[in-house]
Scaffold this motif. Sequence first.
Motif: not given
Length: 360
Positions: A107-119, A121-122, A306-308
């Motif tokens: 999505c590029s806008t959630c907290s994961y995407c915004m903090n370098g953990a885009d993998q 993203c829900a 865990g590393s995804y």
Amino acid sequence: MPLSAEVPAHALACVYEGVGLPIKLDDKHPVTQPQDLKQGEVLVKLEYTGVCHTDLHIWKGDTPFPVPMPLVGGHEGAGHVVAIGEGTDTALSVGQAVGVKWIADTCSTCSYCMNGADQHCAKAGVSGMLQDGTFAQYMVAAARYVTPIPDGIPLELAAPVLCAGVTTWSALKRTNAKPGDWLAISGASGGLGHLAVQYALAIGLRVVAIDGGDDKRKLCEGYGVDHFVDFRDYKSGAELIDAVKAICDGIGPHAALVCATGGNAYGQAIEFLRARGTLAAVALAANTKIEAEVFSFIGKGLTVAGSYVGSRQDAIEALSFVARGKVRPNVQVEALKDVQSVLERMDRGQISGRIVLKCH
């Protein structure tokens, strides 16, 4: 619409028609035409695709949820952009070499995407599992999520970096190991493991490679590992644990990466880690739980991470090691039509390094 070559109406794709069913070689699979691309999409002519153990899990139905089929499998693709959707805002150009990853878009806008953990993203799309992947000659991909491949990297070497490379590099970062630290890698000669070994050595770690067999020893020692531990030399897991501890200052490694699909590797890693050590869990071992005796686990102050896969930035970094000659995937090239044979050999544990399929 700029094109580097005429795009055929149909091409070869390898289709999972159902769990465990023979993989269909569909040479009449429809190819999305340039004029039909949506804004934000690119059409990639795939030259090579790696074969990952996760592809085997999907085909066998080992995932914890049903995967929609029929489905074009694969998620380690390297090829060239042949068309760009009208109105797409991108620095990509037709003819540019790009890679397609497990994570197909976010999505590029959630907290994961915004903090370098885009993998994480829900709303992430997943190549070869939730949408058609790279076991094909052509595929549509999100322009913002393909990874530019640096000049000078052969595409057959770039392909496995897009999953195995980014996954192991990201996992190494999760351990926080620093130059001079001991790192134990289980499954050290496999598709994940042999890259983990090279990334670890490139950043100055001391590596204990754990695997079985003379060929695997030769491969790992050729990379310059500090020690190779052949698990077949030990009558029990306890003996192997003691051996790894003895090598690593008598108290065990600072960190461990489990790249082996045998479930017992996780328990062994927890046992041989030194106090304050970190286990980075990488391999997907079906029907496996990570268990630890709580008094010892707390007493040693262990961390299990865990590393995804990895982020878009991790992919860029992973490729940069290859571009600089610090990491070189060990690949064997076969034909795209041989994908089922490759998966069957993988299931029997008969593959070292990475099989890469030539798409054209």
